[in-house]
Design a protein around this motif. Structure first.
Motif, PDB file in Angstrom:
ATOM      1  N   THR A  10       0.819  -1.214   0.000  1.00 33.90           N
ATOM      2  CA  THR A  10       0.000   0.000   0.000  1.00 33.90           C
ATOM      3  C   THR A  10       0.854   1.265   0.000  1.00 33.90           C
ATOM      4  O   THR A  10       0.585   2.204  -0.764  1.00 33.90           O
ATOM      5  N   GLU A  11       1.864   1.316   0.841  1.00 33.18           N
ATOM      6  CA  GLU A  11       2.695   2.519   0.933  1.00 33.18           C
ATOM      7  C   GLU A  11       3.654   2.661  -0.244  1.00 33.18           C
ATOM      8  O   GLU A  11       3.901   3.763  -0.729  1.00 33.18           O
ATOM      9  N   ARG A  12       4.173   1.557  -0.735  1.00 37.13           N
ATOM     10  CA  ARG A  12       5.183   1.613  -1.796  1.00 37.13           C
ATOM     11  C   ARG A  12       4.559   1.815  -3.173  1.00 37.13           C
ATOM     12  O   ARG A  12       5.146   2.482  -4.037  1.00 37.13           O
ATOM     13  N   ASP A  13       3.360   1.238  -3.392  1.00 38.73           N
ATOM     14  CA  ASP A  13       2.811   1.166  -4.742  1.00 38.73           C
ATOM     15  C   ASP A  13       1.752   2.216  -5.057  1.00 38.73           C
ATOM     16  O   ASP A  13       1.341   2.335  -6.217  1.00 38.73           O
ATOM     17  N   LEU A  14       1.277   2.958  -4.042  1.00 40.48           N
ATOM     18  CA  LEU A  14       0.257   3.968  -4.280  1.00 40.48           C
ATOM     19  C   LEU A  14       0.748   5.349  -3.858  1.00 40.48           C
ATOM     20  O   LEU A  14       1.409   5.493  -2.824  1.00 40.48           O
ATOM     21  N   LEU A  15       0.420   6.345  -4.649  1.00 45.31           N
ATOM     22  CA  LEU A  15       0.773   7.730  -4.353  1.00 45.31           C
ATOM     23  C   LEU A  15      -0.441   8.422  -3.724  1.00 45.31           C
ATOM     24  O   LEU A  15      -1.481   8.549  -4.377  1.00 45.31           O
ATOM     25  N   PRO A  16      -0.360   8.857  -2.466  1.00 40.16           N
ATOM     26  CA  PRO A  16      -1.479   9.593  -1.855  1.00 40.16           C
ATOM     27  C   PRO A  16      -1.664  10.945  -2.556  1.00 40.16           C
ATOM     28  O   PRO A  16      -0.730  11.740  -2.635  1.00 40.16           O
ATOM     29  N   VAL A  17      -2.856  11.184  -3.055  1.00 36.27           N
ATOM     30  CA  VAL A  17      -3.134  12.415  -3.799  1.00 36.27           C
ATOM     31  C   VAL A  17      -3.927  13.406  -2.965  1.00 36.27           C
ATOM     32  O   VAL A  17      -3.580  14.581  -2.879  1.00 36.27           O
ATOM     33  N   SER A  18      -5.013  12.951  -2.310  1.00 31.44           N
ATOM     34  CA  SER A  18      -5.837  13.891  -1.547  1.00 31.44           C
ATOM     35  C   SER A  18      -6.785  13.153  -0.614  1.00 31.44           C
ATOM     36  O   SER A  18      -7.364  12.125  -0.982  1.00 31.44           O
ATOM     37  N   LEU A  19      -6.915  13.681   0.608  1.00 31.85           N
ATOM     38  CA  LEU A  19      -8.021  13.296   1.480  1.00 31.85           C
ATOM     39  C   LEU A  19      -9.214  14.117   1.015  1.00 31.85           C
ATOM     40  O   LEU A  19      -9.186  15.345   1.055  1.00 31.85           O
ATOM     41  N   VAL A  20     -10.272  13.461   0.562  1.00 28.26           N
ATOM     42  CA  VAL A  20     -11.363  14.161  -0.121  1.00 28.26           C
ATOM     43  C   VAL A  20     -12.446  14.595   0.860  1.00 28.26           C
ATOM     44  O   VAL A  20     -12.738  15.782   0.992  1.00 28.26           O
ATOM     45  N   VAL A  21     -13.063  13.631   1.544  1.00 29.33           N
ATOM     46  CA  VAL A  21     -14.113  13.951   2.514  1.00 29.33           C
ATOM     47  C   VAL A  21     -13.963  13.040   3.726  1.00 29.33           C
ATOM     48  O   VAL A  21     -13.292  12.011   3.682  1.00 29.33           O
ATOM     49  N   SER A  22     -14.628  13.423   4.821  1.00 26.84           N
ATOM     50  CA  SER A  22     -14.641  12.608   6.032  1.00 26.84           C
ATOM     51  C   SER A  22     -16.033  12.681   6.646  1.00 26.84           C
ATOM     52  O   SER A  22     -16.664  13.744   6.635  1.00 26.84           O
ATOM     53  N   GLN A  23     -16.514  11.559   7.179  1.00 27.46           N
ATOM     54  CA  GLN A  23     -17.829  11.541   7.804  1.00 27.46           C
ATOM     55  C   GLN A  23     -17.958  10.352   8.756  1.00 27.46           C
ATOM     56  O   GLN A  23     -17.298   9.323   8.578  1.00 27.46           O
ATOM     57  N   PRO A  24     -18.791  10.481   9.783  1.00 24.95           N
ATOM     58  CA  PRO A  24     -18.992   9.376  10.710  1.00 24.95           C
ATOM     59  C   PRO A  24     -19.906   8.315  10.120  1.00 24.95           C
ATOM     60  O   PRO A  24     -20.607   8.556   9.133  1.00 24.95           O
ATOM     61  N   TYR A  25     -19.907   7.149  10.742  1.00 25.00           N
ATOM     62  CA  TYR A  25     -20.857   6.096  10.410  1.00 25.00           C
ATOM     63  C   TYR A  25     -22.111   6.230  11.266  1.00 25.00           C
ATOM     64  O   TYR A  25     -22.051   6.702  12.411  1.00 25.00           O
ATOM     65  N   VAL A  26     -23.216   5.760  10.709  1.00 24.84           N
ATOM     66  CA  VAL A  26     -24.471   5.655  11.452  1.00 24.84           C
ATOM     67  C   VAL A  26     -24.766   4.174  11.651  1.00 24.84           C
ATOM     68  O   VAL A  26     -24.774   3.405  10.676  1.00 24.84           O
ATOM     69  N   ALA A  27     -24.976   3.760  12.898  1.00 25.89           N
ATOM     70  CA  ALA A  27     -25.387   2.394  13.182  1.00 25.89           C
ATOM     71  C   ALA A  27     -26.894   2.311  13.007  1.00 25.89           C
ATOM     72  O   ALA A  27     -27.638   3.112  13.573  1.00 25.89           O
TER      73      ALA A  27
END
Length: 318
Positions: free
Chosen positions: A105-122
């Motif tokens: 995961t760290e070696r083969d992918l380039l982090p581009v952007s954290l797009v959105v964040s949200q909580p889960y609903v149970a």
């Protein structure tokens, strides 16, 4: 003059492939089945992002293996800016949950952007009557050993977070994995499972219709969209804080200039106008961070989720 004309001709020949490449569509690979949160949001952005980039943006679903099939497809794609992964936080979990990762995961992918964040609903089926953890505990103690919860795949957040909740609450609820949130909703509606953790835009129509009941959220406070539904931290589970985030990744060798161009276009798309309003209405916070800001965040998430996986006691997949 002949030498100059030859030089200009050669320059034009060399420039043509690059120009053609820039005009090729950008594939946003969603590593889950249609109908889930990643799919909903990726399709929300695709057309306006394409307008900003002046090229077509196409959403492609490649589901399976908790997102690894789609992620591997991007890892193996040419690093030319024509394929990017629209991933969920599951990508930070898989290295801790899977014994045989098909890529690093760290070696083969380039982090581009954290797009959105949200909580889960149970959520619970309405016929359970469950509106909080206390009601769930009471129901299970009164002879309901056959209840199940669905997830978007073994090792996904929608598996790990409820596993942590039920383990800490001392409750026995069986896990049933599916291939995406859309299939989980179908299982809830047909009664195959009674509980699930969903992001709000997926759960919203069924909550409004009364098919499902919310019984907690994984944020640190109530969601404005669900007044009166206490977060799990207020129900006696201080460690149960888990946002679902979406992020963009590219093949590792993708030129940074290409990655930054897409990041800027995406940040502008999600932070302004009707898209930003829609995201906030769906309980999501637009972020759009730069590759330089997202990379250290992602490394931190890899470590944090390793600890959560251990605390939840989720078995390692093959």
């Amino acid at each position: 003059m002949r030498r100059r004309a030859l030089g200009l001709s050669l320059l034009g020949t060399l420039a043509t492939p690059a120009l053609a490449l820039e005009q090729r569509p950008l594939r946003l690979v969603v590593p889950f089945a249609p109908g889930g949160g990643n799919d909903i949001f990726a399709r929300l952005y695709a057309e306006p992002l394409g307008q900003r980039l002046q090229r077509a943006v196409v959403v492609e679903n490649r589901s399976g293996a908790s997102g690894n099939i789609g992620a591997e497809a991007v890892v193996r794609s040419p690093p030319d800016g024509t394929a990017m992964l629209y991933a969920s936080a599951t990508i930070a979990i898989n290295p801790s949950i899977m014994a045989n990762m098909p890529f690093d995961t760290e070696r083969d992918l380039l982090p581009v952007s954290l797009v959105v964040s949200q909580p889960y609903v149970a959520v619970a089926r309405a016929d359970t009557g469950v509106r909080n953890v206390a009601a769930l505990r009471a129901a299970l103690q009164n002879g309901r050993p056959d209840w199940n919860y669905g997830s978007a795949g073994s090792g996904s957040i929608s598996n790990i977070v409820p596993a942590l909740l039920f383990r800490q609450a001392g409750l026995n609820v069986t896990h049933v994995p599916y291939r995406g949130a859309g299939q989980v909703v179908t299982a809830l509606l047909t009664g195959e499972v009674q509980f699930a953790f969903l992001i709000y835009p997926v759960a919203k129509p069924f909550l409004e219709r009364g098919d499902l009941l919310p019984f907690g959220v994984t944020g640190t406070e109530e969601m404005p969209q669900l007044p009166g539904i206490a977060p799990f931290v207020a129900q006696g589970f201080p460690d149960l804080v888990a946002d679902q985030w979406h992020a963009l990744f590219a093949p590792r060798e993708t030129p940074m200039a290409m990655a930054e161009e897409v990041q800027r276009g995406l940040a502008e798309t999600i932070r302004t106008g009707s898209i930003a309003e829609r995201l906030r209405a769906e309980g999501a916070t637009p972020v759009g961070s730069t590759p330089q800001d997202f990379a250290p965040f992602f490394r931190t998430e890899l470590v944090r989720w390793r600890r959560i996986v251990e605390a939840a006691g989720v078995a390692q997949a093959g």
